[in-house]
Design a protein around this motif. Structure first.
Motif, short mmCIF file in Angstrom:
data_model
loop_
_atom_site.label_atom_id
_atom_site.label_comp_id
_atom_site.label_asym_id
_atom_site.label_seq_id
_atom_site.Cartn_x
_atom_site.Cartn_y
_atom_site.Cartn_z
N LYS A 31 40.16 39.32 30.99
CA LYS A 31 38.61 39.13 30.93
C LYS A 31 37.98 39.38 32.46
O LYS A 31 36.78 39.33 32.38
CB LYS A 31 38.39 37.72 30.86
N TRP A 32 38.81 39.79 33.47
CA TRP A 32 38.28 40.04 34.67
C TRP A 32 37.72 41.51 34.76
O TRP A 32 38.52 42.56 34.78
CB TRP A 32 39.18 39.77 35.97
N THR A 33 36.42 41.78 35.23
CA THR A 33 36.01 43.16 35.34
C THR A 33 35.54 43.38 36.54
O THR A 33 34.87 44.55 36.90
CB THR A 33 34.80 43.35 34.26
N PHE A 34 35.78 42.73 37.70
CA PHE A 34 35.49 42.91 38.95
C PHE A 34 36.26 44.04 39.56
O PHE A 34 37.21 44.31 38.99
CB PHE A 34 35.69 41.63 39.61
N GLU A 35 35.73 44.53 40.51
CA GLU A 35 36.16 45.73 41.16
C GLU A 35 37.60 45.40 42.10
O GLU A 35 38.46 46.36 42.25
CB GLU A 35 35.39 46.41 42.36
N GLU A 36 37.82 44.40 42.72
CA GLU A 36 38.95 44.00 43.47
C GLU A 36 40.19 43.85 42.46
O GLU A 36 39.95 43.37 41.16
CB GLU A 36 38.60 42.54 43.86
N ARG A 37 41.30 44.43 42.97
CA ARG A 37 42.55 44.29 42.21
C ARG A 37 43.21 43.15 42.89
O ARG A 37 43.50 42.81 43.89
CB ARG A 37 43.23 45.70 42.71
N VAL A 38 43.84 42.70 41.66
CA VAL A 38 44.49 41.22 42.03
C VAL A 38 45.89 41.42 41.13
O VAL A 38 45.85 42.25 39.99
CB VAL A 38 43.85 39.96 41.39
N GLU A 39 47.02 40.55 41.32
CA GLU A 39 48.06 40.43 40.81
C GLU A 39 48.18 38.73 40.36
O GLU A 39 47.78 37.99 41.18
CB GLU A 39 49.23 40.85 41.45
N LEU A 40 49.11 38.56 39.45
CA LEU A 40 49.54 37.21 38.99
C LEU A 40 50.80 37.23 39.01
O LEU A 40 51.65 37.77 38.33
CB LEU A 40 49.07 36.80 37.49
N ILE A 41 51.44 36.24 39.75
CA ILE A 41 52.52 35.88 40.12
C ILE A 41 52.86 34.31 39.71
O ILE A 41 52.58 33.49 40.28
CB ILE A 41 53.32 36.19 41.25
N LYS A 42 53.40 34.16 38.41
CA LYS A 42 53.62 32.78 37.98
C LYS A 42 52.39 31.87 38.06
O LYS A 42 52.30 30.68 38.06
CB LYS A 42 55.01 32.13 38.87
N GLY A 43 51.27 32.67 37.66
CA GLY A 43 50.05 31.84 37.51
C GLY A 43 49.46 31.94 38.62
O GLY A 43 47.89 31.50 38.62
N ARG A 44 49.68 32.30 39.95
CA ARG A 44 49.11 32.40 40.82
C ARG A 44 48.46 33.61 41.16
O ARG A 44 48.89 34.67 41.19
CB ARG A 44 50.03 31.97 42.19
N LEU A 45 47.32 33.55 41.91
CA LEU A 45 46.38 34.83 41.98
C LEU A 45 46.74 35.28 43.22
O LEU A 45 46.75 34.51 44.50
CB LEU A 45 44.78 34.41 41.87
N PHE A 46 46.82 36.48 43.44
CA PHE A 46 47.04 37.30 44.78
C PHE A 46 46.22 38.39 44.87
O PHE A 46 46.37 39.38 43.77
CB PHE A 46 48.63 37.80 44.91
N LYS A 47 45.32 38.69 45.89
CA LYS A 47 44.47 39.88 45.82
C LYS A 47 45.29 40.73 46.46
O LYS A 47 46.13 40.71 47.43
CB LYS A 47 43.40 39.57 47.09
N MET A 48 45.21 42.01 46.24
CA MET A 48 45.84 43.44 46.47
C MET A 48 45.00 43.70 47.66
O MET A 48 43.82 43.52 48.04
CB MET A 48 45.91 44.10 45.58
N SER A 49 45.61 44.87 48.47
CA SER A 49 44.96 45.17 49.57
C SER A 49 43.89 46.04 49.39
O SER A 49 43.80 46.72 48.00
CB SER A 49 46.14 46.12 50.54
N PRO A 50 42.82 46.45 50.25
CA PRO A 50 41.87 47.44 49.82
C PRO A 50 42.45 48.89 49.68
O PRO A 50 43.73 48.94 49.43
CB PRO A 50 40.99 47.38 50.95
N ALA A 51 41.90 49.71 49.71
CA ALA A 51 42.55 51.18 49.31
C ALA A 51 43.54 51.67 50.17
O ALA A 51 43.23 51.32 51.63
CB ALA A 51 41.28 52.51 49.53
N PRO A 52 44.52 51.84 49.92
CA PRO A 52 45.95 52.14 50.59
C PRO A 52 45.49 53.05 51.80
O PRO A 52 44.66 54.20 51.59
CB PRO A 52 46.79 52.73 49.75
N ARG A 53 46.21 53.10 52.68
CA ARG A 53 46.09 53.95 54.04
C ARG A 53 46.61 55.25 53.49
O ARG A 53 47.47 55.59 52.65
CB ARG A 53 46.69 53.57 55.02
#
Length: 207
Positions: A31-53
């Motif tokens: 359902k999430w349409t925001f620009e930030e990339r995230v991951e879920l690990i066992k239900g926990r929300l983890f933000k991913m890094s900005p554009a990779p170097r």
């Protein structure tokens, strides 16, 4: 006890609406349409890094190109992020019963039954993660244990600042390090028999 997720809008376009300590499912993730990339690990929300170097992209591109070329006449397929890999507790779990979805930098899937239009459902055969300052802890801890638990046969971890690639191999359901390989080395995969990677080429653009 996990905090239930209370926001039930059909679409969420602002990450600030999420509750950081809540437990989320893959159904929520969709359902999430925001620009930030995230991951879920066992239900926990983890933000991913900005554009990779740039160095991250150079290394990822070199590894992906070599693996993709090697697999051209084989049944396995290689994918690069963003590409969703879901880890259900049971293969028949529905979206609202699946609480882990990650985006490995590179993954190889040899079982076509695990592939669908959404990505991969189940463990890839090989995963590559390229460390960055913001993701290193997650890659070496949460993701390490996640991939081990779900049976990813090989886990490659790249340390860009050191020009090092470490290979973990799953033996008796536990990861064993086959060693850290440096720029002058060649690495071979025990999962993708015949694949030989010259690290000089992988780290060619890294100063």
């Amino acid at each position: 006890m996990a905090t239930p997720y209370k926001v039930k809008e059909s679409r969420i376009d602002d990450i600030s609406l999420l509750e950081p300590e809540a437990t989320y499912s893959y159904a929520d993730y969709l359902k999430w349409t925001f620009e930030e990339r995230v991951e879920l690990i066992k239900g926990r929300l983890f933000k991913m890094s900005p554009a990779p170097r740039r160095t991250h992209q150079e290394i990822a591109g070199a590894i992906f190109t070599e693996v993709h070329h090697f697999l051209k006449t084989k049944n396995c397929r290689v994918y690069h992020a963003p590409f969703d890999v879901r880890f259900p507790s049971n293969q028949g779990d529905k979206d609202n019963q699946t609480f882990t979805v990650v985006q490995p930098d590179i993954c190889v899937v040899c079982d076509p039954a695990k592939l669908d239009d959404a990505g991969c459902k189940g463990a890839p055969d090989l995963v590559v993660e390229i460390l960055s300052p913001t993701t290193a802890s997650k890659d070496l801890n949460e993701k390490y244990h996640l991939y081990e638990e779900h049976g990813v046969k090989e886990y490659w971890v790249v340390y860009p600042g050191e020009n090092v690639l470490e290979i973990y191999e799953l033996i008796d359901r536990k990861y064993i390090s086959r060693g850290k390989f440096v720029r002058e080395d060649q690495v071979r995969s025990n999962v993708l028999k015949g694949l030989v990677l010259n690290l000089e080429d992988v780290f060619e653009e890294v100063s």
